[in-house]
Motif scaffolding. Structure first.
Motif, PDB file in Angstrom:
ATOM      1  N   VAL A 172       0.853  -1.192   0.000  1.00 45.35           N
ATOM      2  CA  VAL A 172       0.000   0.000   0.000  1.00 45.35           C
ATOM      3  C   VAL A 172       0.884   1.236   0.000  1.00 45.35           C
ATOM      4  O   VAL A 172       1.740   1.391   0.884  1.00 45.35           O
ATOM      5  CB  VAL A 172      -0.920   0.002   1.244  1.00 45.35           C
ATOM      6  CG1 VAL A 172      -1.732   1.280   1.309  1.00 45.35           C
ATOM      7  CG2 VAL A 172      -1.838  -1.215   1.220  1.00 45.35           C
ATOM      8  N   PHE A 225       0.679   3.584   3.282  1.00 45.27           N
ATOM      9  CA  PHE A 225       0.616   2.893   4.572  1.00 45.27           C
ATOM     10  C   PHE A 225       0.963   3.876   5.690  1.00 45.27           C
ATOM     11  O   PHE A 225       1.960   4.584   5.630  1.00 45.27           O
ATOM     12  CB  PHE A 225       1.592   1.721   4.573  1.00 45.27           C
ATOM     13  CG  PHE A 225       1.526   0.881   5.816  1.00 45.27           C
ATOM     14  CD1 PHE A 225       0.586  -0.120   5.947  1.00 45.27           C
ATOM     15  CD2 PHE A 225       2.405   1.109   6.868  1.00 45.27           C
ATOM     16  CE1 PHE A 225       0.521  -0.899   7.093  1.00 45.27           C
ATOM     17  CE2 PHE A 225       2.349   0.343   8.015  1.00 45.27           C
ATOM     18  CZ  PHE A 225       1.405  -0.669   8.132  1.00 45.27           C
ATOM     19  N   ARG A 255       0.679   2.054  12.645  1.00 42.03           N
ATOM     20  CA  ARG A 255       0.947   0.642  12.913  1.00 42.03           C
ATOM     21  C   ARG A 255       2.420   0.359  13.187  1.00 42.03           C
ATOM     22  O   ARG A 255       2.892  -0.759  12.949  1.00 42.03           O
ATOM     23  CB  ARG A 255       0.490  -0.239  11.739  1.00 42.03           C
ATOM     24  CG  ARG A 255      -0.944  -0.036  11.296  1.00 42.03           C
ATOM     25  CD  ARG A 255      -1.930  -0.433  12.358  1.00 42.03           C
ATOM     26  NE  ARG A 255      -3.281  -0.593  11.843  1.00 42.03           N
ATOM     27  CZ  ARG A 255      -4.357  -0.662  12.610  1.00 42.03           C
ATOM     28  NH1 ARG A 255      -4.227  -0.553  13.915  1.00 42.03           N
ATOM     29  NH2 ARG A 255      -5.550  -0.815  12.091  1.00 42.03           N
ATOM     30  N   GLY A 257      -7.213  -3.211   7.915  1.00 39.73           N
ATOM     31  CA  GLY A 257      -5.879  -3.029   7.357  1.00 39.73           C
ATOM     32  C   GLY A 257      -4.970  -4.224   7.561  1.00 39.73           C
ATOM     33  O   GLY A 257      -3.740  -4.078   7.584  1.00 39.73           O
ATOM     34  N   LYS A 258      -5.545  -5.421   7.685  1.00 39.75           N
ATOM     35  CA  LYS A 258      -4.730  -6.627   7.908  1.00 39.75           C
ATOM     36  C   LYS A 258      -3.811  -6.899   6.728  1.00 39.75           C
ATOM     37  O   LYS A 258      -2.613  -7.174   6.906  1.00 39.75           O
ATOM     38  CB  LYS A 258      -5.654  -7.829   8.153  1.00 39.75           C
ATOM     39  CG  LYS A 258      -6.584  -7.675   9.331  1.00 39.75           C
ATOM     40  CD  LYS A 258      -7.452  -8.897   9.542  1.00 39.75           C
ATOM     41  CE  LYS A 258      -8.449  -9.116   8.411  1.00 39.75           C
ATOM     42  NZ  LYS A 258      -9.442  -8.027   8.309  1.00 39.75           N
ATOM     43  N   ALA A 260      -2.768  -4.823   4.387  1.00 40.49           N
ATOM     44  CA  ALA A 260      -1.767  -3.768   4.249  1.00 40.49           C
ATOM     45  C   ALA A 260      -0.618  -3.990   5.224  1.00 40.49           C
ATOM     46  O   ALA A 260       0.562  -3.846   4.878  1.00 40.49           O
ATOM     47  CB  ALA A 260      -2.407  -2.399   4.476  1.00 40.49           C
ATOM     48  N   LEU A 261      -0.947  -4.357   6.461  1.00 39.89           N
ATOM     49  CA  LEU A 261       0.090  -4.606   7.455  1.00 39.89           C
ATOM     50  C   LEU A 261       0.905  -5.835   7.084  1.00 39.89           C
ATOM     51  O   LEU A 261       2.144  -5.829   7.200  1.00 39.89           O
ATOM     52  CB  LEU A 261      -0.559  -4.786   8.827  1.00 39.89           C
ATOM     53  CG  LEU A 261       0.395  -5.126   9.980  1.00 39.89           C
ATOM     54  CD1 LEU A 261       1.411  -4.014  10.190  1.00 39.89           C
ATOM     55  CD2 LEU A 261      -0.386  -5.398  11.260  1.00 39.89           C
ATOM     56  N   LEU A 278      -7.206   2.265  14.036  1.00 36.81           N
ATOM     57  CA  LEU A 278      -6.088   3.205  14.030  1.00 36.81           C
ATOM     58  C   LEU A 278      -6.252   4.222  15.145  1.00 36.81           C
ATOM     59  O   LEU A 278      -7.356   4.731  15.359  1.00 36.81           O
ATOM     60  CB  LEU A 278      -6.021   3.944  12.693  1.00 36.81           C
ATOM     61  CG  LEU A 278      -5.325   3.254  11.525  1.00 36.81           C
ATOM     62  CD1 LEU A 278      -5.474   4.103  10.271  1.00 36.81           C
ATOM     63  CD2 LEU A 278      -3.853   3.009  11.811  1.00 36.81           C
ATOM     64  N   LEU A 308      -3.619   9.322   7.849  1.00 40.97           N
ATOM     65  CA  LEU A 308      -3.995   8.519   6.692  1.00 40.97           C
ATOM     66  C   LEU A 308      -4.975   9.270   5.808  1.00 40.97           C
ATOM     67  O   LEU A 308      -4.824   9.302   4.573  1.00 40.97           O
ATOM     68  CB  LEU A 308      -4.614   7.195   7.154  1.00 40.97           C
ATOM     69  CG  LEU A 308      -5.132   6.271   6.051  1.00 40.97           C
ATOM     70  CD1 LEU A 308      -4.019   5.895   5.080  1.00 40.97           C
ATOM     71  CD2 LEU A 308      -5.777   5.024   6.636  1.00 40.97           C
ATOM     72  N   PRO A 360      -9.522   1.776   8.948  1.00 44.61           N
ATOM     73  CA  PRO A 360      -8.767   2.184   7.754  1.00 44.61           C
ATOM     74  C   PRO A 360      -9.570   2.128   6.463  1.00 44.61           C
ATOM     75  O   PRO A 360      -9.456   3.030   5.631  1.00 44.61           O
ATOM     76  CB  PRO A 360      -7.589   1.198   7.739  1.00 44.61           C
ATOM     77  CG  PRO A 360      -7.365   0.887   9.184  1.00 44.61           C
ATOM     78  CD  PRO A 360      -8.747   0.837   9.783  1.00 44.61           C
ATOM     79  N   LEU A 361     -10.381   1.084   6.268  1.00 44.94           N
ATOM     80  CA  LEU A 361     -11.164   1.005   5.027  1.00 44.94           C
ATOM     81  C   LEU A 361     -12.095   2.202   4.917  1.00 44.94           C
ATOM     82  O   LEU A 361     -12.200   2.825   3.845  1.00 44.94           O
ATOM     83  CB  LEU A 361     -11.976  -0.296   4.999  1.00 44.94           C
ATOM     84  CG  LEU A 361     -12.962  -0.422   3.833  1.00 44.94           C
ATOM     85  CD1 LEU A 361     -12.244  -0.355   2.485  1.00 44.94           C
ATOM     86  CD2 LEU A 361     -13.783  -1.702   3.950  1.00 44.94           C
ATOM     87  N   ARG A 403     -10.104   5.209   4.007  1.00 43.65           N
ATOM     88  CA  ARG A 403      -9.680   5.168   2.600  1.00 43.65           C
ATOM     89  C   ARG A 403     -10.831   5.543   1.671  1.00 43.65           C
ATOM     90  O   ARG A 403     -10.644   6.262   0.689  1.00 43.65           O
ATOM     91  CB  ARG A 403      -9.147   3.780   2.246  1.00 43.65           C
ATOM     92  CG  ARG A 403      -7.819   3.460   2.905  1.00 43.65           C
ATOM     93  CD  ARG A 403      -7.201   2.179   2.375  1.00 43.65           C
ATOM     94  NE  ARG A 403      -5.919   1.977   3.022  1.00 43.65           N
ATOM     95  CZ  ARG A 403      -4.804   2.613   2.686  1.00 43.65           C
ATOM     96  NH1 ARG A 403      -4.822   3.478   1.683  1.00 43.65           N
ATOM     97  NH2 ARG A 403      -3.679   2.401   3.335  1.00 43.65           N
TER      98      ARG A 403
END
Length: 1003
Positions: free
Chosen positions: A266, A269, A272, A301-302, A304-305, A421, A429, A457-458, A461
Motif C-alpha cells: 500500500v 501505509f 501501525r 488493514g490486515k 496492508a500490514l 487506528l 492517513l 482504515p477502510l 480510505r
C-alpha cells in the motif's frame, strides 16, 4: 533530509515535514529541484510560478518566496538549500536526498541489469524506483508551466511500470502478473505494450481464449477512439497465440523460478509502527518457523500490514515469497487441495504432475520447502483447517496469515489482533489520501470525518478517495453527509470499496443465532454492554448468550472492552458495524420481534434499578413498582451484576441514556417513562448509586421519555416525568422552575385521579416552597400531602412529610409544632428501620435545639446524624452534618474544630456543585470569622454567600446573611450601613413570617 517531487512537493527533516507555504513557493522550489545543481534564471522561475501572467512585482515577490523557504529550511535544522546567483538561483541538495534523482538512478541500474539478463534483479530495482512515487508528480504547485514536466514524469513512470512488467515476465512471474496487468490495461487501454504483456501472461497460464479476447477488446478501443488498427507487435503476439507458437512459452531457468508473488505494498501505509515492529521481530527469527496470525474486523488493514511486514523482511527470505488468497470470506473459499496444487506448479518444473490426495500434496510441498528460506503469506483465511496443510514442515520458512477470525487453534502462532487506528494515525492517513493541503485547510472537519469513520482504515480510505475524486467538495461537506447515521454506510462507498459490503462478508458467514444477536445488539445502539443484555435481547440464558458473543468476538464483529470488578466482560460494537447490524435488524426482523427485544432489555434494566431502589434506605417517597414492564434476570446473573451497585450504575449510565432515547424513538412510551423515573430515584437524595453526570442523565432521559409520552397521549406518564423534572430542578437549586414543573404534574395527577402521584407532588411543592422561604405555602402543600399519605397507609411517606413540616415550623419559630412533627417522623423512620431517614431527622432536631440555644443537645444530635451518614457513605449529607456541627461548635467557642469541619463541608459542596450548601457554608464561615474578630474575612465570606443567595433567589437566607453583615459593619464602626442592612433583613423576615421577625439578632 528528503526532498520529494514524485507526488505532492514536500520536504522532510528528522523533526517531520517542513512547512513550505502555498502553491507558489512550492512551484518555485519544484522548478529549482527539477534541475538541482544548475542555475535557473529568474525569468524562468517567474514563469514557473506565475505561468504567462506574472505581476509587475514578480522579482520582489520571488525574492520573498526564496527568503521564506530558506527560513523554513533553517528552522527545521536543514541547510538553506537555495543559493543566489547573479542571474537567478540554484538548489544544492545531496543527490540521495532527492527522490527524482534516486528514482532515475534505480531505473538506470534496472535497465542495465535487464540488459545483462538479470531479470529478477531488474524487477527488484524497478520496484524500488516505483515505490518512491506517492501520487501525481509535483502535486500542490497550482497552475504552472511545470505541469508539462509533471506530465513527462508521469509518462516516465508508466514506461518504468512497463519495463518492470517485462522484467517480471522474463523472470517467469507469469500468473502473478495477470491481475495487476488486468488493472493496468483497464486504466491505460491505449498502451499496447501492457496489453501485449497481459496476452503473453494469459497464454503462458493456459488461458489462450482470454488472451485473444484481450486483443479483440484492445482492437475495438483503438478503432473507436483513434481510428487505427493495433500495432505490429500486438498483431505479432496475437498471431503467435493463434498458432500456439512455443516461442511465446518462457523456459525459465531455476534462478528465474524463485517466486516473487507479493502484490505491491500500500503506497500510503500509515501508522501501525508498534504492530509492524512486533511482526517483523517474529519473522526475523532464524531458528524456528515463525507463524504470525493477524486477525481483525474487515477493513482494519490486515492485508496492508501483512504486506508491509513481508516487504520489510523479504531480504531474510532469499528463496522467494509466496502469496496465496484463500478467499475465506467468499462463498467459495479455496480448498487446501486447490491451493497446494497451485503452489506445486509454482515450485516445480513445468509439466510435473501433482499428487492426487491432500496428504500427498502437503508432503511434497513441505519437501520442496525443506531447507529453504521462503516467506508464505496466506490472506483471508477462513479457519485453522484451511491453513494447517499450507504450513511448511520445519524451520527456515516464515508464515503470515490474515483472517477475520482469530484462528486460536493454530499451535505456536504469534497472534496479533489488529484494532482500529489511533486518532492521529487515522488523521494522517486521511490527509495522505486526500491531500495534505485540503486537510490543512479545515482540520476541524477532517477530525469530524476521522471520528465518523471510527478509526477504521477502510472507511478512512473510502472517505479519502471520495474527497480525492471530488475536488469541488470541501472536507466539511463530506463530514456533514457522514453526520447522518442513516446515510453513513451509503456515503462510505467508492468504486469497488464499500464498508457495508466488507462487514456483510463477515455477517454472511455467521450462524443464524450469532446473526440474530448482532442484529439486535445493533438495534439497541449501546456504547457497551454486558452478557445479560445479549441474553435479554435474544431471550436466552447467560451461558448461551456468552457463547454467541464469543463467536462474534472471534469473527471480529464484537470487541471485548474490559472485565469489570465483578468479573463480567464488557463488549462493544464498532459504530459502523452497529449501523450495519441495525440496518439488517430492520430488513430481516419483523417490527414485533424488534420491539420485544428492546422491551426485554429495558425491562431488565428497570428490574435491576428496582432492586437497588428497594434495598436503598431513603428519605424520599418510595416509587411504585413497574409491574409487567420489568424483565427479571436469572438469579445468579442478577447477583453478579449487582455485586458492586455503585460501580454498576456508573458503568451503565451512558447506555441507560441511549436505551431510554431508543425506546422513545420506537414509541415505547410505557417502558421509557418507567425507566426514566426509576433512574431518577437512584440518582440523588444521598443515594450511594450516584451517576457521574447525574443532571445530564436525568434531564436527557426525562426529556426523551416526556416527548414520547406526549406523542402517545400518555397523560399519567407525562405527569410522572414532569414531577421528575421538577425534582431535577429542585436538586439544581432552580426552585421557581421546579414549582412550575410540579404544578403541571399536579394538575395531570388530579385529572387522572392518581392519589399517590398527587401526594408525591404536594410534598415536593412543599419542599420547594420551604427552600425559597415561602413558609405558609409550604405548610399548605405539606398538609395536603400528609392527609393523602395517611389515607394510603404509607408510614415512611408520612415520616418524610412530617420531617419537612417540622423544618418549616422551625423556620417560623413555632417550636412546639416543630418538635412534635420531628419526633413523630423520627419514630416512624425508626420503626421502619430506615437509618437514612433517622439521620435526616436527627440533624433537623440538632438545628431545633441550636435555634433554642440548647447547644450541647444540638452537638450530640449532630454527631449522631454524622455517624449514620458516614456509615451509609453519603458524602452529601456528611457535608451538611459537618456544617451543622461547625455552626454549633462556633457558638460553643471551639473555633479550630469548627473551621476544619466547615472547610471540609465547603469543599464537598463545591465539588458536587451544590450552590445552596456552598452559600450556607460560606455564611457559617462568615459567622466563625466574626466570632473570632476577623472582621474583613467575615465580610468577604458573607458577601460571597450573599451573591449566591441572590443568584438562587432565596430571600429568607439572604435576609439572614444581611443581618450577619450588619453585625460586621457595626463592629467596623459603620453604624449607618449596619442599620440599613438590619432594616432590610427585618423586612425580609416580616414578609416570610420567619422566626427572626420577633428576634432579629439571635438565631
Amino acid at each position: 533530509m528528503e526532498f520529494r517531487l514524485l507526488g505532492p512537493v514536500e520536504v522532510w527533516s528528522e523533526g517531520g515535514q517542513v512547512p513550505l507555504g502555498g502553491s507558489k513557493p512550492r512551484a518555485l522550489l519544484a522548478a529549482l529541484l527539477l534541475d538541482a545543481g544548475r542555475v535557473i534564471p529568474r525569468e524562468r522561475l517567474i514563469g514557473a510560478v506565475w505561468d504567462e501572467d506574472p505581476p509587475s512585482t514578480a522579482r520582489q515577490i520571488l525574492h520573498t518566496y526564496v527568503a521564506s523557504l530558506r527560513r523554513a529550511f533553517t528552522g527545521a535544522g536543514l541547510p538553506p538549500v537555495i543559493v543566489s546567483h547573479r542571474v537567478g538561483y540554484l538548489a544544492e541538495v545531496p543527490p540521495q536526498s532527492l527522490d527524482k534523482l534516486v528514482f532515475e538512478r534505480h531505473v538506470a541500474e534496472a535497465r542495465a541489469a535487464a540488459k545483462e539478463g538479470a531479470h529478477l534483479r531488474a524487477g527488484e530495482l524497478f520496484r524500488a524506483a516505483l515505490k518512491l512515487w506517492r501520487g501525481a508528480a509535483l502535486g500542490g504547485i497550482g497552475d504552472s508551466f511545470l505541469r508539462t514536466e509533471a506530465e513527462r514524469l508521469e509518462e516516465l513512470r508508466l514506461a518504468v511500470i512497463e519495463e518492470r512488467v517485462a522484467a517480471d515476465l522474463a523472470a517467469g512471474q507469469d500468473e502473478q502478473l495477470i491481475e495487476e496487468l488486468g488493472e493496468l490495461v483497464a486504466l491505460h487501454p491505449g498502451r499496447e505494450r501492457l496489453r501485449r504483456d497481459l496476452m503473453t501472461a494469459l497464454y503462458r497460464a493456459g488461458r489462450q481464449a482470454d488472451a485473444l479476447a484481450v486483443y479483440q477488446h484492445g482492437r475495438r478501443v483503438l478503432l473507436d477512439e483513434l481510428g487505427i488498427e493495433p500495432g505490429p507487435e500486438l498483431r505479432r503476439v496475437q498471431a503467435a497465440i493463434l498458432r500456439s507458437d512455443p516461442a511465446l512459452l518462457h523456459a525459465a531457468t531455476p534462478a528465474a523460478r524463485l517466486p516473487r508473488q507479493l502484490p505491491p505494498p500500500v503506497p500510503d501505509f500509515t501508522g501501525r509502527a508498534e504492530e509492524l515492529s512486533v511482526l517483523c521481530g517474529h519473522l526475523m527469527k532464524s531458528d524456528t518457523m515463525p507463524l504470525c496470525v493477524i486477525s481483525g474486523q474487515g477493513g482494519a488493514g490486515k492485508s496492508a500490514l501483512a504486506l508491509q511486514a513481508a516487504y520489510q523482511v523479504a531480504d531474510a527470505y532469499p528463496d522467494g515469497q509466496l502469496h496465496i488468497e484463500l478467499r475465506g470470506t467468499s462463498e467459495t473459499p479455496a480448498t487446501p487441495e486447490e491451493v497446494l496444487g497451485r503452489l506445486l506448479r509454482e515450485l516445480e518444473p513445468p509439466g510435473t504432475p501433482s499428487p492426487g490426495t491432500l496428504e500427498e500434496r502437503a508432503g511434497r510441498y513441505r519437501t520442496l520447502l525443506a531447507g529453504r528460506r521462503k516467506l508464505v503469506v496466506l490472506e483471508d483465511a477462513a479457519s485453522e483447517s484451511q491453513v494447517r496443510p499450507l504450513l511448511p514442515g520445519a524451520g527456515g520458512c516464515g508464515v503470515i496469515v490474515t483472517s477475520r477470525n482469530r484462528l486460536a487453534g493454530l499451535a505456536g502462532a504469534a497472534f496479533l489482533d489488529l484494532g482500529l487506528l489511533p486518532a492521529q494515525a487515522a488523521f494522517d492517513l486521511l490527509a495522505r489520501i486526500t491531500g495534505e493541503e485540503r486537510i490543512a485547510a479545515d482540520p476541524d472537519a477532517a477530525w469530524r470525518v476521522v471520528g465518523q469513520c471510527g478509526g477504521l482504515p477502510l472507511a478512512l480510505r473510502v472517505a479519502g478517495a471520495r474527497l480525492a475524486s471530488r475536488r469541488q467538495w470541501t472536507v466539511a461537506r463530506l463530514a456533514d453527509r457522514l453526520a447522518d447515521e442513516r446515510r453513513r454506510l451509503d456515503e462510505l462507498a467508492v468504486g469497488d470499496q464499500e464498508v457495508r459490503a466488507s462487514i456483510g462478508l463477515s455477517y454472511r458467514l455467521l450462524p443464524e443465532p450469532a446473526r440474530s444477536a448482532l442484529r439486535r445488539l445493533g438495534l439497541l445502539g449501546l456504547p457497551h454492554f454486558g452478557v445479560w443484555i445479549a441474553a435479554a435481547a435474544t431471550e436466552t440464558g447467560p451461558d448461551e448468550a456468552e457463547q454467541v458473543l464469543e463467536q462474534l468476538v472471534d469473527a471480529s464483529l464484537v470487541d471485548m472492552v474490559e472485565t469489570d470488578a465483578a468479573g463480567q466482560i464488557r463488549y462493544r460494537l464498532h459504530d459502523l458495524i452497529r449501523l450495519f447490524a441495525a440496518e439488517r435488524a430492520v430488513a430481516e426482523e419483523p417490527e414485533q420481534a424488534r420491539t420485544a427485544a428492546v422491551t426485554r432489555v429495558l425491562g431488565g434494566w428497570l428490574w435491576l434499578v428496582q432492586q437497588l431502589d428497594a434495598e436503598r434506605p431513603t428519605g424520599v417517597i418510595p416509587r411504585r413498582a413497574a409491574g409487567g414492564l420489568a424483565y427479571p434476570l436469572a438469579e445468579e446473573m442478577a447477583r453478579t451484576v449487582l455485586a458492586d451497585p455503585p460501580a454498576w450504575i456508573r458503568r451503565e449510565e451512558e447506555a441507560l441514556v441511549v436505551a431510554v432515547e431508543l425506546a422513545a424513538a420506537m414509541d415505547l412510551d410505557e417502558i421509557a417513562v418507567e425507566l426514566a423515573a426509576a433512574l431518577s430515584s437512584v440518582a440523588f437524595e444521598g443515594s450511594q448509586y450516584v451517576f457521574d453526570n447525574p443532571f445530564t442523565t436525568w434531564n436527557r432521559t426525562h426529556q426523551a421519555a416526556l416527548a414520547v409520552a406526549r406523542r402517545m397521549d400518555n397523560a399519567l406518564g407525562e405527569a410522572k416525568l414532569l414531577a421528575g423534572l421538577g425534582q431535577l430542578s429542585y436538586e439544581r437549586d432552580l426552585y421557581a422552575e421546579s414549582r412550575e414543573y410540579l404544578g403541571q404534574a399536579l394538575s395531570l395527577f388530579r385529572t387522572a385521579k392518581d392519589v399517590r402521584g398527587e401526594a408525591t407532588v404536594l410534598a415536593a411543592l412543599g419542599a420547594a416552597c420551604r427552600e425559597q422561604g415561602y413558609l405558609p405555602e409550604a405548610l399548605h402543600f405539606l398538609g395536603g400531602a400528609e392527609h393523602l399519605w395517611a389515607g394510603l397507609a404509607d408510614p415512611q411517606a408520612v415520616a418524610h412529610v412530617k420531617r419537612l413540616a417540622g423544618t418549616v415550623y422551625l423556620e417560623r419559630g413555632d417550636y412546639p409544632a416543630a418538635q412534635a412533627a420531628l419526633a413523630a417522623a423520627l419514630s416512624l423512620y425508626q420503626e421502619a428501620g430506615n437509618r437514612r431517614g433517622e439521620g435526616l431527622v436527627l440533624r433537623n432536631l440538632s438545628l431545633y435545639h441550636r435555634a433554642r440555644g440548647e447547644l450541647e443537645p444540638s452537638l450530640e444530635l449532630a454527631e449522631r446524624a454524622l455517624a449514620i451518614f458516614l456509615d451509609l457513605g453519603d458524602r452529601f449529607m456528611v457535608a451538611y452534618c459537618r456544617r451543622s456541627l461547625g455552626k454549633t461548635l462556633t457558638r460553643l467557642g471551639r473555633h479550630d474544630e469548627a473551621r476544619r469541619l466547615l472547610k471540609e463541608s465547603l469543599d464537598v459542596s463545591r465539588t458536587v456543585h451544590d450552590r445552596w450548601g456552598e452559600a450556607c457554608t460560606l455564611r457559617t464561615l462568615g459567622e466563625l470569622h466574626l466570632a473570632e474578630g476577623r472582621l474583613y474575612q467575615a465580610k468577604e465570606r458573607l458577601e460571597e454567600s450573599l451573591r449566591l443567595w441572590e443568584t438562587l433567589r432565596i430571600d429568607l437566607f439572604r435576609g439572614r446573611t444581611l443581618r450577619d453583615l450588619a453585625l460586621v459593619h457595626q463592629a467596623l464602626g459603620d453604624d449607618a450601613l449596619a442599620g440599613s442592612l438590619r432594616a432590610e433583613a427585618l423586612e425580609i423576615f416580616r414578609l416570610h413570617d420567619a422566626r427572626e421577625h420577633g428576634e432579629p439578632v439571635a438565631l
